[in-house]
Each structure stands twice: as C-alpha cells, then as structure tokens.
Design a protein around this motif. Structure first.
Motif, PDB file in Angstrom:
ATOM      1  N   ARG A  62       0.823  -1.210   0.000  1.00  0.00           N
ATOM      2  CA  ARG A  62       0.000   0.000   0.000  1.00  0.00           C
ATOM      3  C   ARG A  62       0.861   1.267   0.000  1.00  0.00           C
ATOM      4  O   ARG A  62       0.584   2.215  -0.735  1.00  0.00           O
ATOM      5  CB  ARG A  62      -0.928   0.003   1.211  1.00  0.00           C
ATOM      6  CG  ARG A  62      -1.961   1.126   1.168  1.00  0.00           C
ATOM      7  CD  ARG A  62      -2.914   1.032   2.350  1.00  0.00           C
ATOM      8  NE  ARG A  62      -3.967   2.025   2.254  1.00  0.00           N
ATOM      9  CZ  ARG A  62      -5.109   1.855   1.617  1.00  0.00           C
ATOM     10  NH1 ARG A  62      -5.323   0.713   0.980  1.00  0.00           N
ATOM     11  NH2 ARG A  62      -6.034   2.798   1.584  1.00  0.00           N
ATOM     12  N   GLY A  63       1.910   1.266   0.835  1.00  0.00           N
ATOM     13  CA  GLY A  63       2.762   2.448   0.893  1.00  0.00           C
ATOM     14  C   GLY A  63       3.474   2.701  -0.422  1.00  0.00           C
ATOM     15  O   GLY A  63       3.545   3.845  -0.892  1.00  0.00           O
ATOM     16  N   ARG A  64       3.998   1.662  -1.018  1.00  0.00           N
ATOM     17  CA  ARG A  64       4.691   1.807  -2.298  1.00  0.00           C
ATOM     18  C   ARG A  64       3.725   2.259  -3.381  1.00  0.00           C
ATOM     19  O   ARG A  64       4.043   3.131  -4.201  1.00  0.00           O
ATOM     20  CB  ARG A  64       5.331   0.480  -2.689  1.00  0.00           C
ATOM     21  CG  ARG A  64       6.019   0.519  -4.040  1.00  0.00           C
ATOM     22  CD  ARG A  64       6.535  -0.856  -4.414  1.00  0.00           C
ATOM     23  NE  ARG A  64       6.911  -0.902  -5.821  1.00  0.00           N
ATOM     24  CZ  ARG A  64       7.202  -2.032  -6.473  1.00  0.00           C
ATOM     25  NH1 ARG A  64       7.170  -3.191  -5.846  1.00  0.00           N
ATOM     26  NH2 ARG A  64       7.526  -1.994  -7.750  1.00  0.00           N
ATOM     27  N   TRP A  65       2.519   1.668  -3.388  1.00  0.00           N
ATOM     28  CA  TRP A  65       1.521   2.044  -4.393  1.00  0.00           C
ATOM     29  C   TRP A  65       1.136   3.504  -4.254  1.00  0.00           C
ATOM     30  O   TRP A  65       1.071   4.238  -5.235  1.00  0.00           O
ATOM     31  CB  TRP A  65       0.282   1.160  -4.226  1.00  0.00           C
ATOM     32  CG  TRP A  65      -0.864   1.587  -5.077  1.00  0.00           C
ATOM     33  CD1 TRP A  65      -1.005   1.428  -6.430  1.00  0.00           C
ATOM     34  CD2 TRP A  65      -2.030   2.287  -4.649  1.00  0.00           C
ATOM     35  NE1 TRP A  65      -2.190   1.979  -6.862  1.00  0.00           N
ATOM     36  CE2 TRP A  65      -2.837   2.515  -5.790  1.00  0.00           C
ATOM     37  CE3 TRP A  65      -2.482   2.735  -3.402  1.00  0.00           C
ATOM     38  CZ2 TRP A  65      -4.064   3.169  -5.720  1.00  0.00           C
ATOM     39  CZ3 TRP A  65      -3.709   3.390  -3.336  1.00  0.00           C
ATOM     40  CH2 TRP A  65      -4.475   3.602  -4.483  1.00  0.00           C
ATOM     41  N   LYS A 201      12.622   8.037  -1.378  1.00  0.00           N
ATOM     42  CA  LYS A 201      11.389   7.323  -1.680  1.00  0.00           C
ATOM     43  C   LYS A 201      10.788   6.707  -0.414  1.00  0.00           C
ATOM     44  O   LYS A 201       9.574   6.685  -0.229  1.00  0.00           O
ATOM     45  CB  LYS A 201      11.637   6.254  -2.737  1.00  0.00           C
ATOM     46  CG  LYS A 201      11.850   6.820  -4.136  1.00  0.00           C
ATOM     47  CD  LYS A 201      12.030   5.721  -5.165  1.00  0.00           C
ATOM     48  CE  LYS A 201      12.199   6.315  -6.561  1.00  0.00           C
ATOM     49  NZ  LYS A 201      12.395   5.263  -7.590  1.00  0.00           N
ATOM     50  N   THR A 202      11.664   6.229   0.465  1.00  0.00           N
ATOM     51  CA  THR A 202      11.187   5.699   1.740  1.00  0.00           C
ATOM     52  C   THR A 202      10.562   6.809   2.569  1.00  0.00           C
ATOM     53  O   THR A 202       9.496   6.635   3.178  1.00  0.00           O
ATOM     54  CB  THR A 202      12.344   5.061   2.525  1.00  0.00           C
ATOM     55  OG1 THR A 202      12.867   3.950   1.781  1.00  0.00           O
ATOM     56  CG2 THR A 202      11.875   4.556   3.882  1.00  0.00           C
ATOM     57  N   ALA A 203      11.223   7.978   2.585  1.00  0.00           N
ATOM     58  CA  ALA A 203      10.676   9.128   3.321  1.00  0.00           C
ATOM     59  C   ALA A 203       9.334   9.552   2.743  1.00  0.00           C
ATOM     60  O   ALA A 203       8.408   9.913   3.492  1.00  0.00           O
ATOM     61  CB  ALA A 203      11.665  10.288   3.276  1.00  0.00           C
ATOM     62  N   LEU A 204       9.196   9.505   1.417  1.00  0.00           N
ATOM     63  CA  LEU A 204       7.936   9.868   0.769  1.00  0.00           C
ATOM     64  C   LEU A 204       6.835   8.893   1.162  1.00  0.00           C
ATOM     65  O   LEU A 204       5.715   9.306   1.495  1.00  0.00           O
ATOM     66  CB  LEU A 204       8.107   9.895  -0.746  1.00  0.00           C
ATOM     67  CG  LEU A 204       6.841  10.158  -1.562  1.00  0.00           C
ATOM     68  CD1 LEU A 204       6.227  11.515  -1.201  1.00  0.00           C
ATOM     69  CD2 LEU A 204       7.134  10.090  -3.065  1.00  0.00           C
TER      70      LEU A 204
END
Length: 263
Positions: A62-65, A201-204
């Motif tokens: 979900r987070g990546r999407w 990207k992890t922070a985003l």
C-alpha cells in the motif's frame, strides 16, 4: 499521429491520466464551489479504486503504491512563478505574499478534510458503503499532499530560491522536499539530480502514510470526522508552511550568489 481512443487504452493508463487530471484541477488557483469539489473528489475516488484493485492483484504494498501514484501526478501540479503569484494575491510580495500563500493552502486542505469527513460520516451511517472509504481517504490524502507540495514550491519562488532542471526534475525535487519537510538547497546539484533516491522514496512513503493516517480521523459518526479532518489538515499545512519559510530564509545565499539566483 492520432491519439489512441481512451476506451482502447489499458485501464492503468486511463486511471493514471484521470488521477493526474483530477488532482491538477483540485489544486488549481482559485476557489472551487463545494459541490464541484465534492464531485471531483468522488471521481478521483473512483479512479483510485480502479488503480488500487490492479495494485492489489499485482501484490504491490500500500505504501509503495501510494507513493507511485503520487509521483505520477506531481508533474501536473500547477506551480506559479513569483510574478503570477503576486498578481493572483492582490499585488502582495515578500513576507506578506508568503503569509497569504500559507493561509490559502490552509483553507484548501481544511476544505478537503471537511468534505472528506462529511462523506465518511455519511458512509459510517451506512455500513455497506464503508467499503469505499479507503479509496476516498487515499483521494483526500493525495489532494492534500499535492496542495502542500504546491505551497512548498511556490514559497521557493517567493523567497527567490530557484530550483533548476526540467519540469519533472523540479517536481521530483519539490516532492522530495515535502517528504522531508524542508526547503531545497539551490546550490547543491544533488538536490535535483538525486531527489528521489532510495532513502527519499522511503521518506515519501512514510510521509504519505502518516498523512493517510491523519485522515483516518474522518471515519467518525455524524460530522465529527468533518470537523477533525478539516482542523488537522489546517494545522499540519500551517506547520509545514512556517517550517519551509524559516528554512528558506536560511538558504538564501550571500549577495553575489543571490544575484545569480535572480534576487
């Protein structure tokens, strides 16, 4: 060459286009009528539901999407230059213009939170419809994040902290700055070229998930969610705006370099 008919395009491409267009319209300058804003949020929710089903089928987290969707729409966020900003804000400049930008963004995110909360309250009263709430909250999250990225980018314009690069590069840099809740250093080339590395990207993802978590407060009975959603968005946007403007004041270079940046 003629563009392919939308009905013949892959569903994912149509959904991407719809999401980007709708978020762009919801972040354009000027006030939208509440009915029009609700209509656009409803359309955005349906487009996101289509995308989320595909992501779930592909096993995407979900987070990546959520981060991937947001990155696909950031180049469509309308960013105004300082002259246009001044024209749109009754000739204000400098700190007064920054004040007005923050107030306007607060009003916009508060409105999105209130509308989203009211819709969620209605769904709370009708349990079978509660299944649609997650997509609605994702829609609200993306619009609020886009409004805040727009605010961040336009505060850079106000303070003369110019970010070079192509449109997509600048969008990526502003998105990375929003994820980290700080301004961009215009004299550091890596601020644009390395804007979306793995750590960013992890922070985003984390920032978007925190914003989504904030919007879970809208899932309350009656209109408690509308009040909470609007208030929390307003406070969060104000906090971001004040943090960015303070950061940008410190990033303005000494006069010789400032001239190179157009100030």
């Amino acid at each position: 060459m003629a563009e392919p008919d939308r009905d013949q395009q892959p569903h994912s491409e149509v959904a991407d286009s719809d999401v980007g267009e709708l978020v762009g319209r919801l972040t354009e300058p000027g006030d939208l009528e509440p009915a029009e804003r609700r209509k656009l949020l409803g359309r955005l929710t349906r487009a996101l539901r289509q995308r989320s089903k595909q992501a779930k089928a592909e096993g995407t987290g979900r987070g990546r999407w959520l981060a991937d969707v947001f990155l696909s729409i950031t180049p469509r966020i309308p960013i105004r230059d300082v002259q246009t900003l001044s024209e749109h804000h009754h000739g204000l400049t400098g700190e007064l213009l920054a004040d007005d930008l923050i107030r306007t963004a607060q009003k916009a995110t508060m409105t999105v939170g209130a509308i989203g909360g009211a819709l969620a309250a209605a769904e709370f009263a009708a349990p079978p419809l509660l299944l649609s709430a997650p997509a609605q909250l994702v829609a609200e999250t993306l619009v609020v994040a886009a409004i805040e990225v727009k605010l961040l980018a336009e505060l850079h314009e106000v303070y003369g902290v110019r970010v070079e690069g192509t449109g997509p590069q600048r969008a990526a840099a502003f998105t990375a700055a929003w994820a980290k809740q700080r301004g961009i250093d215009p004299l550091a080339p890596s601020s644009v070229t390395l804007a979306l590395g793995a750590a960013t990207k992890t922070a985003l993802r984390n920032r978007l998930m925190r914003t989504l978590g904030r919007h879970l407060t809208t899932l309350g009975p009656f209109l408690t969610g509308a009040v909470a959603g609007g208030a929390l968005n307003r406070l969060a946007t104000k906090k971001l705006g004040e943090a960015i403007r303070t950061d940008l004041r410190g990033k303005l270079p000494a006069p010789p370099e400032r001239k190179r940046l157009g100030r």
